[in-house]
Design a protein around this motif. Sequence first.
Motif, PDB file in Angstrom:
ATOM      1  N   LYS A  69      43.805  57.431  67.918  1.00  0.00           N
ATOM      2  CA  LYS A  69      43.744  56.575  66.746  1.00  0.00           C
ATOM      3  C   LYS A  69      43.219  57.350  65.544  1.00  0.00           C
ATOM      4  CE  LYS A  69      43.040  52.205  69.222  1.00  0.00           C
ATOM      5  NZ  LYS A  69      42.168  51.012  69.378  1.00  0.00           N
ATOM      6  N   THR A  70      43.843  57.135  64.400  1.00  0.00           N
ATOM      7  CA  THR A  70      43.413  57.738  63.143  1.00  0.00           C
ATOM      8  C   THR A  70      43.317  56.639  62.091  1.00  0.00           C
ATOM      9  OG1 THR A  70      45.745  58.291  62.726  1.00  0.00           O
ATOM     10  CG2 THR A  70      44.340  60.053  63.579  1.00  0.00           C
ATOM     11  N   THR A  71      42.870  57.006  60.901  1.00  0.00           N
ATOM     12  CA  THR A  71      42.716  56.016  59.837  1.00  0.00           C
ATOM     13  C   THR A  71      44.019  55.270  59.580  1.00  0.00           C
ATOM     14  OG1 THR A  71      41.127  57.514  58.801  1.00  0.00           O
ATOM     15  CG2 THR A  71      41.918  55.667  57.468  1.00  0.00           C
ATOM     16  N   LEU A  72      45.123  56.033  59.547  1.00  0.00           N
ATOM     17  CA  LEU A  72      46.441  55.453  59.307  1.00  0.00           C
ATOM     18  C   LEU A  72      47.272  55.538  60.585  1.00  0.00           C
ATOM     19  CD1 LEU A  72      47.177  57.080  55.827  1.00  0.00           C
ATOM     20  CD2 LEU A  72      46.270  54.787  56.279  1.00  0.00           C
ATOM     21  N   THR A  73      48.223  54.648  60.715  1.00  0.00           N
ATOM     22  CA  THR A  73      49.095  54.610  61.892  1.00  0.00           C
ATOM     23  C   THR A  73      49.826  55.932  62.080  1.00  0.00           C
ATOM     24  OG1 THR A  73      49.452  52.245  61.554  1.00  0.00           O
ATOM     25  CG2 THR A  73      51.026  53.386  62.967  1.00  0.00           C
ATOM     26  N   SER A  74      49.862  56.418  63.312  1.00  0.00           N
ATOM     27  CA  SER A  74      50.620  57.638  63.604  1.00  0.00           C
ATOM     28  C   SER A  74      52.110  57.382  63.426  1.00  0.00           C
ATOM     29  CB  SER A  74      50.348  58.102  65.038  1.00  0.00           C
ATOM     30  OG  SER A  74      49.000  58.459  65.215  1.00  0.00           O
ATOM     31  N   LEU A  75      52.817  58.410  62.928  1.00  0.00           N
ATOM     32  CA  LEU A  75      54.263  58.330  62.758  1.00  0.00           C
ATOM     33  C   LEU A  75      54.922  59.222  63.804  1.00  0.00           C
ATOM     34  CD1 LEU A  75      54.575  58.480  58.873  1.00  0.00           C
ATOM     35  CD2 LEU A  75      54.318  56.474  60.348  1.00  0.00           C
ATOM     36  N   ALA A  76      56.001  58.723  64.407  1.00  0.00           N
ATOM     37  CA  ALA A  76      56.624  59.449  65.517  1.00  0.00           C
ATOM     38  C   ALA A  76      58.099  59.693  65.287  1.00  0.00           C
ATOM     39  CB  ALA A  76      56.434  58.675  66.827  1.00  0.00           C
ATOM     40  N   GLU A  77      58.541  60.859  65.758  1.00  0.00           N
ATOM     41  CA  GLU A  77      59.965  61.101  65.931  1.00  0.00           C
ATOM     42  C   GLU A  77      60.199  61.201  67.430  1.00  0.00           C
ATOM     43  OE1 GLU A  77      61.651  64.772  64.626  1.00  0.00           O
ATOM     44  OE2 GLU A  77      60.001  66.007  65.374  1.00  0.00           O
ATOM     45  N   ILE A  78      61.288  60.594  67.899  1.00  0.00           N
ATOM     46  CA  ILE A  78      61.605  60.668  69.320  1.00  0.00           C
ATOM     47  C   ILE A  78      62.984  61.293  69.480  1.00  0.00           C
ATOM     48  CG2 ILE A  78      60.140  58.697  69.861  1.00  0.00           C
ATOM     49  CD1 ILE A  78      62.644  57.021  70.232  1.00  0.00           C
ATOM     50  N   ILE A  79      63.068  62.193  70.437  1.00  0.00           N
ATOM     51  CA  ILE A  79      64.325  62.873  70.744  1.00  0.00           C
ATOM     52  C   ILE A  79      64.608  62.648  72.219  1.00  0.00           C
ATOM     53  CG2 ILE A  79      65.572  65.063  70.732  1.00  0.00           C
ATOM     54  CD1 ILE A  79      63.542  66.047  68.630  1.00  0.00           C
ATOM     55  N   VAL A  80      65.561  61.785  72.499  1.00  0.00           N
ATOM     56  CA  VAL A  80      65.911  61.432  73.879  1.00  0.00           C
ATOM     57  C   VAL A  80      67.149  62.202  74.293  1.00  0.00           C
ATOM     58  CG1 VAL A  80      66.716  59.572  75.387  1.00  0.00           C
ATOM     59  CG2 VAL A  80      64.859  59.152  73.758  1.00  0.00           C
ATOM     60  N   THR A  81      67.069  62.882  75.429  1.00  0.00           N
ATOM     61  CA  THR A  81      68.197  63.643  75.952  1.00  0.00           C
ATOM     62  C   THR A  81      68.569  63.115  77.332  1.00  0.00           C
ATOM     63  OG1 THR A  81      67.446  65.609  74.773  1.00  0.00           O
ATOM     64  CG2 THR A  81      69.065  65.936  76.508  1.00  0.00           C
TER      65      THR A  81
END
Length: 400
Positions: free
Chosen positions: A300-312
């Motif tokens: 957890k951080t001050t702001l929401t974590s941002l994610a990229e997902i790469i599904v193979t």
Amino acid sequence: MKILHTSDWHIGKQLHKYDLSEDLELFFTWLIAYIKSENIDVLLVSGDIFDQANPSQAAYKQYYDLLKNLISLDCKIILTGGNHDSPTVLNAPAELLKAFDISVTGGATEELTDMFVTVEKNNEKLVVATIPFLKDRDIRKSAAGESYATKIEQIKSGLRTYFSNVNAHYDKNYTEEVFIVMGHLYVQGSELSESERDIQIGNQAGVEANMFGETPHYVALGHIHKPQVISQAQNIHYCGSPIPLSFSEKEDRKQINVITIENNSISKLDLVPVPKHRNLVTFEGSLQEVAHNLNAYSEKTTLTSLAEIIVTEENESLERRQAFEALINSQPNANIEIVKSRLIFKSMVRGASDAFAVGTDVADVTPMQMFEKKLELQTNLENTADLKNAFREILEELKL
């Protein structure tokens, strides 16, 4: 005297349509507190203040709110334009900002002397050459029918001549003052991230560090988002962007550079970490692996974590596509927001170019890559090199 070097704020920046204004606001709050607590005398911002040449109203407000808060500090503020900035936009309030001890150089001026700023504080003297991003017309004269290779060589030569003239102007008009040169350009050997827009397509016009000569005591560069020293001996530094602007920057330690002047010489350089308020994370693997790792993420951080997902996955199927869409739309973890996603089927991309794998977001493919792919499909063309160079020139003119 203490000088703080920062750059590449990119006010108005969106990461895959996610607004990063909160990230910048937290940095600006910290920056103001740091200037107060450390008694910073001069603030240098080396270009790319805005992310777009025509900023939104929200971006303008954030910029002017920051300047309003900085005005109350006993700190000289020096701003220069970058390749993302419009000189007209930055220069519009320049005369008014002078009244608040804020110097703005949005674009190169006809006279070098107009880009030199002097500061005297605490019995120390400082001269700053406020060189913004230099456009083609600032450094060379174009000619009809010239080749792309000729143009690139002229740009390199023009940059070397320009900064040589900057040093000559200092040598002629100043003596013992500490000399800092600001610049916004690509210097060969620097490490790039995916979020920088090339000054010249492919960075063919990148210059060598020795171009700045031995006259400047410190070179305060912008444009490259990864903080790095280009030449320890010549004190040439990129301070980098204060927040991550792409997923390729997720591991970078963001910083500001603080230069201390004593007895009219640089006595110390501190690389000060910027507090991190948001994580950028990447999840790669099969659909099952990515779903598991997303659910397990707990930082957890001050702001929401941002994610990229790469599904193979091995083989394409409607069921897998539907499961992928369901995963993206469900936002399975309250600590993370998915802003970038890609689904790749191995069976469909074997032998294909990586840049055009199934599931690739068109936003991740550059115009140049798209054009080169088109040329590959035209088997009867012989002058592909000339066509590529011509296309590069078009992209430069359009600033793409």
